[in-house]
Design a protein around this motif. Structure first.
Motif, PDB file in Angstrom:
ATOM      1  N   GLU A 109      -9.627  -7.365  -0.110  1.00 21.90           N
ATOM      2  CA  GLU A 109      -9.694  -5.960  -0.540  1.00 21.90           C
ATOM      3  C   GLU A 109     -10.540  -5.120   0.426  1.00 21.90           C
ATOM      4  O   GLU A 109     -10.138  -4.029   0.827  1.00 21.90           O
ATOM      5  CB  GLU A 109     -10.289  -5.892  -1.953  1.00 21.90           C
ATOM      6  N   ASP A 113      -2.337   5.192   0.863  1.00 17.65           N
ATOM      7  CA  ASP A 113      -3.682   4.626   1.042  1.00 17.65           C
ATOM      8  C   ASP A 113      -4.252   3.960  -0.213  1.00 17.65           C
ATOM      9  O   ASP A 113      -5.465   3.795  -0.358  1.00 17.65           O
ATOM     10  CB  ASP A 113      -4.673   5.699   1.554  1.00 17.65           C
ATOM     11  N   LYS A 114      -3.393   3.606  -1.184  1.00 20.12           N
ATOM     12  CA  LYS A 114      -3.856   2.890  -2.379  1.00 20.12           C
ATOM     13  C   LYS A 114      -3.120   1.552  -2.476  1.00 20.12           C
ATOM     14  O   LYS A 114      -1.920   1.478  -2.204  1.00 20.12           O
ATOM     15  CB  LYS A 114      -3.534   3.704  -3.655  1.00 20.12           C
ATOM     16  N   VAL A 132       0.843  -1.186   0.000  1.00 19.10           N
ATOM     17  CA  VAL A 132       0.000   0.000   0.000  1.00 19.10           C
ATOM     18  C   VAL A 132       0.890   1.252   0.000  1.00 19.10           C
ATOM     19  O   VAL A 132       1.858   1.331   0.746  1.00 19.10           O
ATOM     20  CB  VAL A 132      -0.921   0.008   1.247  1.00 19.10           C
ATOM     21  N   ILE A 150      -1.189  -0.946  -4.358  1.00 21.00           N
ATOM     22  CA  ILE A 150      -0.427  -0.860  -5.601  1.00 21.00           C
ATOM     23  C   ILE A 150       0.008  -2.227  -6.116  1.00 21.00           C
ATOM     24  O   ILE A 150       0.355  -2.388  -7.280  1.00 21.00           O
ATOM     25  CB  ILE A 150       0.816   0.059  -5.446  1.00 21.00           C
ATOM     26  N   SER A 199      -9.247  -2.079   2.760  1.00 21.96           N
ATOM     27  CA  SER A 199      -9.894  -0.759   2.672  1.00 21.96           C
ATOM     28  C   SER A 199     -10.409  -0.311   4.036  1.00 21.96           C
ATOM     29  O   SER A 199     -10.263   0.852   4.423  1.00 21.96           O
ATOM     30  CB  SER A 199     -11.081  -0.790   1.702  1.00 21.96           C
TER      31      SER A 199
END
Lengths: 292, 114
Positions: free
Chosen positions: B97, B34-35, B31, B37, B101
């Protein structure tokens, strides 16, 4: 005189026999019963006795000085218990309840970063019932070093011996460390077995162990009338090994009643008192003095 | 940051496994800002053992360089080892996922060794 009651297989009647012999013995002489089955000590229950904790059993464990630690992982590689987790670049993680206190990590550390501390792994408790002085050990749930608790228990029991003439030691099942710690230094081993294939198999193992320590041995066959053919097989084996069968205890639900009511079998029915008195006479031939 | 999730499959759509030590795969999620990758799976080879799987699994994820671990449940030994190795553990559910999140959104509960 010190007598260890072993069995090899679990559930052959070691504790029942130990308790019954202790109650019979206490009528004649000052008797101590040492419950070395520290993973499930039941003798006090069978005797309906209340136990009081006398002392805690400690086991050595390692303690790291992280400032001195070179993060080399030597301690984790030395540990055969997988109690030390080493990940490159981090100080080692220690899983206390897997440690049996062997000290290999301390010895292996090139930076002398590991010292010794202790953890509590069990208790020693005392009680008295039917004239029998009970010394009982108990390993805490999840701990592994049962042999350590038995060794400590034996040392404590020896300190408590004053004018005890008969010391009965109720050993755990199996042939491993706690059994070895139970039989070292005794004058006689009495193996309790039953006429079943697994009991005979395990009897042979425990007799082999006993002979390895050069301790004289006798056999008691519990539930002896369960299977005549198999009883004969045990008798044949005993003869081959030159071991006397000093007691045959028939199968009876009286033993269930004894356990449930927490009253020793000798007090359930007089005939058991006679039966175990006879067995005791076999162990102590002149009925009073230990044999030499 | 590297988040390792105990999972029943090999990708982000797999579900968070109900245990830590006996999960089928560890999904390793990278990450940044906050994404997510990058993600890949690591087969958990500890599951066949009779005991001590939590300890082995903790070692495995630590060697993979985990910063945090997400699982549904974890045993006392595994959490103890992870804590000593300075790896935080969060409890999460749903897909890998969704769990990641939820963590990034601050919605997962951190649990500590006793």
């Amino acid at each position: 005189m010190k007598i260890a009651i072993v069995g090899g297989k679990g559930g052959t009647g070691k504790s029942t026999v130990s308790v019954a012999l202790a109650v019979e013995s206490a009528k004649r002489r000052k008797t101590m019963l040492v419950d070395c089955d520290v993973e499930c000590p039941n003798d006090a229950l069978l005797l309906g006795a209340d136990l009081k904790t006398a002392e805690k059993v400690k086991q050595p464990i390692p303690k790291w000085d992280i400032g001195l630690c070179k993060k080399c992982g030597a301690c984790a590689r030395a540990c055969k218990q997988d109690a030390i987790v080493f990940v490159e670049g981090k100080p080692p993680a220690f899983v206390s309840d897997r440690c049996i206190g062997c000290g290999a990590c301390i010895f292996s550390c090139p930076a002398s970063a590991i010292s010794e501390t202790t953890k509590d792994i069990g208790v020693i408790a005392l009680g008295k019932s039917y004239g029998v002085d009970i010394v009982s050990g108990e390993l805490y749930v999840g701990e592994l070093a049962s042999g350590e608790v038995v060794a400590d228990l034996r040392r404590s029991a020896e300190k408590m011996e004053c004018d005890h003439q008969i010391i009965l030691i109720d050993a755990p099942a199996g042939i491993a460390c706690p059994v070895i710690a139970s039989i070292v230094g005794v004058d006689l081993v009495v193996a309790v077995t039953e006429p079943t294939p697994s009991a005979l198999h395990d009897l042979k193992r425990v007799i082999h162990l006993t002979k390895g320590f050069d301790i004289p041995c006798r056999i008691i066959v519990n539930k002896s009338d369960l299977d005549e053919g198999f009883f004969n097989e045990i008798a044949r084996y005993a003869k081959e090994e030159g071991l006397d069968i000093i007691g045959k205890i028939p199968y009876s639900k009286d033993f269930v009643e004894s356990t449930v009511s927490m009253v020793p079998i000798n007090r359930v029915d007089k005939r058991y008192s006679v039966m175990f008195a006879d067995i005791l006479n076999e162990i102590l031939p002149d009925g009073s003095q230990p044999p030499k | 940051m590297k988040i390792i999730v105990s999972a029943d499959g090999e990708d982000l759509k797999a579900n968070v496994h109900e245990t830590f030590g006996r999960c089928d795969y560890f999904v390793i999620v990278e990450v940044e800002e906050d994404k997510i990758i990058l993600s890949r799976a690591l087969e958990n080879k500890c599951t066949g053992r009779a005991g001590g799987v939590g300890i082995s699994a903790a070692q495995l994820v630590a060697e993979e360089g985990a910063d945090i671990v997400i699982c549904q449940k974890i045993g006392p030994r595994a959490i103890d080892v992870l804590s000593q190795l300075s790896i935080d553990v969060y409890l999460g559910k749903g897909t890998v996922e969704e769990a990641v999140s939820a963590y990034l959104g601050g919605g997962l509960k951190k649990i500590d060794a006793e």
